[in-house]
Design a protein around this motif. Structure first.
Motif, mmCIF file in Angstrom:
data_model
loop_
_atom_site.group_PDB
_atom_site.id
_atom_site.type_symbol
_atom_site.label_atom_id
_atom_site.label_comp_id
_atom_site.label_asym_id
_atom_site.label_seq_id
_atom_site.Cartn_x
_atom_site.Cartn_y
_atom_site.Cartn_z
ATOM 1 N N TYR A 175 35.892 43.595 35.695
ATOM 2 C CA TYR A 175 36.089 42.451 34.771
ATOM 3 C C TYR A 175 36.790 43.068 33.571
ATOM 4 O O TYR A 175 37.935 42.840 33.007
ATOM 5 C CB TYR A 175 35.068 41.375 34.466
ATOM 6 C CG TYR A 175 35.481 40.460 33.346
ATOM 7 C CD1 TYR A 175 36.006 39.320 33.486
ATOM 8 C CD2 TYR A 175 35.302 40.595 32.017
ATOM 9 C CE1 TYR A 175 36.404 38.613 32.937
ATOM 10 C CE2 TYR A 175 35.596 39.576 31.027
ATOM 11 C CZ TYR A 175 36.138 38.340 31.579
ATOM 12 O OH TYR A 175 36.169 37.452 30.399
ATOM 13 N N TRP A 176 35.935 44.304 32.972
ATOM 14 C CA TRP A 176 36.612 44.881 31.766
ATOM 15 C C TRP A 176 37.958 45.510 32.181
ATOM 16 O O TRP A 176 38.726 45.389 31.264
ATOM 17 C CB TRP A 176 35.503 45.838 31.656
ATOM 18 C CG TRP A 176 35.951 46.700 30.395
ATOM 19 C CD1 TRP A 176 35.829 46.703 28.992
ATOM 20 C CD2 TRP A 176 36.624 48.014 30.559
ATOM 21 N NE1 TRP A 176 36.361 47.638 28.291
ATOM 22 C CE2 TRP A 176 36.892 48.572 29.178
ATOM 23 C CE3 TRP A 176 36.904 48.824 31.471
ATOM 24 C CZ2 TRP A 176 37.564 49.975 28.989
ATOM 25 C CZ3 TRP A 176 37.747 50.133 31.443
ATOM 26 C CH2 TRP A 176 38.005 50.720 30.335
ATOM 27 N N SER A 177 38.139 45.887 33.297
ATOM 28 C CA SER A 177 39.443 46.832 33.431
ATOM 29 C C SER A 177 40.681 45.866 33.615
ATOM 30 O O SER A 177 41.673 46.203 32.798
ATOM 31 C CB SER A 177 39.379 47.527 34.982
ATOM 32 O OG SER A 177 39.071 46.423 35.777
ATOM 33 N N ALA A 178 40.481 44.416 34.113
ATOM 34 C CA ALA A 178 41.504 43.691 34.156
ATOM 35 C C ALA A 178 41.649 43.043 32.783
ATOM 36 O O ALA A 178 42.941 42.618 32.518
ATOM 37 C CB ALA A 178 40.971 42.144 34.929
ATOM 38 N N ASN A 179 40.698 43.218 31.708
ATOM 39 C CA ASN A 179 40.828 42.652 30.354
ATOM 40 C C ASN A 179 41.204 43.619 29.316
ATOM 41 O O ASN A 179 41.352 43.515 28.218
ATOM 42 C CB ASN A 179 39.662 41.650 30.027
ATOM 43 C CG ASN A 179 39.530 40.275 30.863
ATOM 44 O OD1 ASN A 179 40.277 39.369 30.273
ATOM 45 N ND2 ASN A 179 38.924 40.401 31.940
ATOM 46 N N ASN A 180 41.217 44.968 29.764
ATOM 47 C CA ASN A 180 41.495 46.017 28.957
ATOM 48 C C ASN A 180 42.259 47.001 29.649
ATOM 49 O O ASN A 180 41.889 48.219 29.765
ATOM 50 C CB ASN A 180 40.172 46.838 28.607
ATOM 51 C CG ASN A 180 39.180 45.742 27.615
ATOM 52 O OD1 ASN A 180 39.560 45.693 26.405
ATOM 53 N ND2 ASN A 180 38.334 45.026 28.309
#
Length: 476
Positions: A175-180
């Protein structure tokens, strides 16, 4: 309170506050955090690490203390506003790693925090990925080597977290990689750069060790005392650095192989996928060709060199992405390291090792994949040669010489392909022509040039001269 004793039963209050936080902290912080003296943090770190290192059946911290401490360290590690000292933030990385590796009574309690603390499950993986980028410059006079030490601890801790029962840490990272995405691209860029550099250096060091071992077995009577002394100094240097380089290289390869089972999409964007495939192709080439075979040192385990495990993780990564056409084309387009004969040799090595690298089903999947990639490679080469041989100079990217598909104007006024400048900016956020800082937001599409390139490509494919279709339409 941080320097004194911890009251029991306070974790519920802290947990309520932590549930409202997300790293990195964006809102204004409490003044007491902003004036927190560094030596308080240093003393607290030393105290926690000391009690995590002693093996006696003695505990300093209760369960609530451990939750509060690790949450606190996660917050300040991720904030240059609270803690600006890069070396001190590196010490916090050491603590997270030390908890993973220690078997002391207090360390076991701290490990339980990783399993239970929802704040850490949500935010720690992304925070450690940001720190992987941040430690590029630690402020130390020895920062080039120190960054590798910190990065090994980060990748080892990440792998530990991602292998915990359940998938909270892995899911949170996806989730973090998709949003950052911009931060993730930098993280992967540094990860892959390190993999390539470390393998190259490690093989150099192992070659030096092998040469010295051969010299000890079969002395050269023609070698002078000065030459022997120089050889011994190189051997000692190689012994010092080979293991540390291989430790991080192994850890990065293993981490990439593990996370790519679940995380695919961010690796397949143009700026990242070409870098990934170039690195994978390079590893296969180095491990299965003459250079990789030359480094059969007497005690490879002493240096952490296990080419079987390395090759297994690399080939598993190919299989993890193998179904995606963009990955296949990227492997096939790598003119530097991709070689069909080398890939076939990798299969023979797998078969020779009898399932230690890939099992029979995986070998067949890999064989099918490289057959597909080779067909793409031949097609791409033929098409590129046909298109680029007669292309006007202005249609070619000035850096790599390939036909541009999406030309953009840089702030300096020069034109490059969007993909080329995007890859450049991951490594160096400056205009390559005037060295002024820039981002992808600063480029301007060159629509006229793009249209003329598209007309040229269409004309080559249907055998017409550029502009023929337009003239025919006008005649009608």
């Amino acid at each position: 309170q941080l320097g004194g004793e911890f009251d029991s039963g306070r974790f519920e209050t802290y947990q309520h506050l932590l549930n409202e936080l997300a790293l990195p902290i964006q809102e204004e912080m409490h003044p007491s955090l902003l004036i927190l003296p560094e030596h308080y943090i240093a003393d607290l770190l030393e105290t926690v690490q000391f009690y995590n290192s002693i093996s006696e059946k003695f505990r300093m911290f209760n369960d609530d203390d451990c939750h509060i401490l690790l949450s606190f360290f996660a917050v300040i590690m991720d904030s240059t506003t609270i803690l600006a000292n890069p070396h001190m933030r590196g010490k916090i990385i050491e603590l997270f790693y030390f908890v993973v590796r220690s078997n002391a009574p207090d360390a076991k309690v701290f490990k339980n925090v990783y399993n239970q603390n929802s704040f850490l499950k949500t935010d720690l993986s992304g925070s450690l990925a940001r720190m992987y980028i941040y430690v590029e410059k630690t402020g130390s006079s020895n920062q080039f080597f120190e960054k590798f030490s910190f990065r090994f601890m980060i990748t080892d801790t990440l792998e530990y977290l991602w292998r915990l029962p359940g998938s909270e840490y892995t899911d949170a990272f996806i989730y973090w990689s998709a949003n950052n995405m911009d931060i993730f691209k930098n993280f992967v860029n540094f990860l892959i750069n390190d993999m390539t550099w470390l393998l190259d250096q490690s093989l150099e060091y192992l070659t030096t060790i092998k040469e010295f071992e051969d010299l000890q077995t079969n002395p050269n009577p023609d070698m002078t005392e000065e030459e022997m002394k120089s050889m011994q100094e190189k051997f000692q240097e190689a012994e010092r650095y080979a293991k540390s380089n291989l430790d991080l290289g192994n850890s990065n390869v293993k981490l990439l192989s593990f996370i790519s089972v679940k995380l695919k999409d961010p690796f397949l964007i143009p700026e990242v996928v070409d870098k990934l495939t170039a690195c994978l192709n390079y590893y296969v080439t180095e491990l299965v060709t003459k250079r990789g075979l030359k480094v059969k040192v007497a005690h490879p385990e002493k240096y952490g060199f296990d080419p079987v495990v390395l090759l297994r993780n690399i080939l598993q990564t190919y299989l993890n992405f193998g179904e995606y056409e963009v990955f296949q084309k990227s492997v096939a387009s790598d003119g530097r390291s991709y070689n069909f004969e080398t890939m076939e040799k990798a299969i023979r090595v797998c078969q020779k090792k009898g399932g230690m690298i890939l099992n029979e089903v995986e070998v067949e999947k890999f064989r099918d994949l490289i057959q597909l990639i080779e067909a793409l490679s031949q097609s791409i080469k033929a098409e590129d040669e046909a298109l680029e041989s007669e292309a006007p100079e202005e249609f070619l990217d000035p850096i790599i010489g390939h036909l541009m598909l999406d030309p953009v104007k840089l702030p300096s006024g020069h034109v490059m392909d969007r993909n080329t400048i995007a890859k450049h900016l991951i490594n160096d956020p400056c205009d390559p022509y005037n060295r002024k800082e820039m981002t992808m937001d600063d480029v301007v599409p060159d629509e006229d040039l793009k249209k003329r390139i598209e007309e040229y490509i269409a004309s080559k494919k249907n055998g017409k001269k550029p502009g023929t279709d337009q003239k025919e339409e006008e005649n009608k």
